[in-house]
Design a protein around this motif. Structure first.
Motif, short mmCIF file in Angstrom:
data_model
loop_
_atom_site.label_atom_id
_atom_site.label_comp_id
_atom_site.label_asym_id
_atom_site.label_seq_id
_atom_site.Cartn_x
_atom_site.Cartn_y
_atom_site.Cartn_z
N ALA A 161 3.91 -40.06 19.44
CA ALA A 161 2.61 -41.45 19.99
C ALA A 161 3.42 -42.30 21.22
CB ALA A 161 2.28 -41.96 18.62
N CYS A 179 3.05 -34.07 16.10
CA CYS A 179 1.90 -35.63 15.95
C CYS A 179 1.44 -35.77 14.51
CB CYS A 179 0.83 -36.16 16.74
SG CYS A 179 1.36 -38.68 16.35
N TRP A 239 -3.74 -42.24 19.43
CA TRP A 239 -2.92 -41.56 19.05
C TRP A 239 -2.80 -42.10 17.33
CZ3 TRP A 239 -0.90 -46.05 16.52
CH2 TRP A 239 -2.04 -47.58 16.48
#
Length: 279
Positions: free
Chosen positions: A101, A136, A186
Motif C-alpha cells: 500500500a 495486500c 489502499w
C-alpha cells in the motif's frame, strides 16, 4: 506480536529481493555510434553512454515527472537487449508498491505505457494492479486485521455497515467504491478481509473497477513517450485521442452512478464524476 514479526519478515524479504534485483543490472547495450566514419564514438555519444552508466546504481521509484522521464529513458536503454529483465524488474516494483500500500502507482502506470505501449501496457497494469491488491488483501488477512481495526475503527465500522447494507448487490457496490472517492483504494485493499468481502468479488472488482483509471495513465505514458515537442500535444490527432480517453473513462462511471442511484444504499449524494484514484 507474532503478526508484527511475520509482516516484518515479509517486508524485509521483499525489500531485499527488490534491492538486489535493481542493484545488479545486466551489462547495458552499447550506445549506437554515430558521426565518425572511422568507427570512433562522438563526444555526445560518449557523454550519453557514460550518463547511463552512472545511472545504473541509482534506480528508484519516481516521485515526479522528471524522475519518471529519466527512469523511462534508462529502462528503454536496457530494454533493447534485456526485455525479460526489465519486465521482471517492473513487475516486481509494481507488486511491491501495491502489496504494501505504498502511494505512487500512477507513475508506474504511466511508465508502463511509455515502456510497453498502450495496449500491452494496459494489460500489464490491470493485471499487476489486481495481483498486487490481492497480495495486500492476503497480507492484511494474515497479519493486519487487529491492528487496522484499532488504528482506523471509525472507517472500518462505516465500511462494514455499508457492506452489510449492500450485501444483495455487493459486487456493484465494490465497483462503485473503485470509481468514486468514498474511500481510498489502499484502505479498501487492507480492510476488505476485515469486513468479510469475498476474495473473488474483490479480485474482479479491482480488475474492472480500476481499468478506466489504468487506461488513462497508460495512454498518457504512451503519448508522452511519442512526443518530440510540446507542439505535438496540441495537434488534432492528440486532441481527439484525449477526448476518446476521457469518454472511455467516464462512461463506466456514468453507468455505475445510474445503477447506484436506484440499487445501492449510500450516505449523501452520489459524486458526479470519476475522481482521482489513490493507489
Amino acid at each position: 506480536m507474532r503478526a508484527i514479526v511475520g509482516l516484518t519478515v515479509v517486508i524485509c524479504a521483499a525489500t531485499l529481493y527488490l534491492y538486489i534485483l535493481s542493484s545488479y543490472l545486466p551489462t547495458g547495450p552499447r550506445y549506437p555510434q554515430k558521426g565518425k566514419e572511422n568507427g570512433e564514438t562522438s563526444d555526445t555519444d560518449q557523454n550519453k553512454e557514460s550518463d547511463f552508466t552512472g545511472e545504473e546504481q541509482r534506480l528508484k521509484f519516481p516521485s515526479d515527472l522528471e524522475d519518471l522521464r529519466n527512469l523511462s529513458e534508462l529502462l528503454h536503454f536496457y530494454k533493447t537487449e534485456h526485455t525479460g529483465y526489465i519486465l521482471l524488474l517492473f513487475c516486481s516494483a509494481y507488486l511491491y508498491k501495491q502489496a504494501f500500500a505504498i502511494p505512487g502507482s500512477s507513475f508506474l502506470n504511466i511508465l508502463a505505457g511509455a515502456l510497453f505501449g498502450p495496449w500491452q501496457g494496459l494489460v500489464l497494469a490491470c493485471g499487476l494492479t489486481t495481483v498486487g491488491s490481492t497480495m495486500c488483501f492476503l497480507l492484511s488477512q494474515a497479519f493486519g486485521k487487529h491492528y487496522i481495526t484499532n488504528l482506523l475503527p471509525g472507517k472500518v465500522s462505516m465500511l462494514q455497515r455499508k457492506v452489510e447494507e449492500n450485501q444483495s448487490c455487493l459486487f456493484f457496490f465494490l465497483l462503485f467504491l473503485r470509481f468514486f472517492p468514498m474511500t481510498p483504494n489502499w484502505f479498501l485493499n487492507m480492510s476488505a478481509p476485515i469486513v468479510n468481502i469475498p476474495v473473488t468479488s474483490f479480485i474482479f472488482s479491482v480488475f474492472i473497477g480500476l481499468m478506466p483509471y489504468n487506461f488513462i495513465c497508460v495512454q498518457t505514458g504512451s503519448m508522452l513517450s511519442e512526443l518530440s515537442s510540446l507542439d505535438e500535444l496540441f495537434s488534432w490527432t492528440r486532441v481527439l485521442q484525449l477526448l476518446a480517453m476521457a469518454c472511455a473513462a467516464l462512461l463506466p462511471g456514468f453507468l455505475i452512478r445510474r445503477y447506484s442511484q436506484t440499487h445501492l444504499k449510500l450516505d449523501g449524494p452520489v459524486p458526479s464524476g470519476v475522481a482521482r484514484k489513490t493507489q
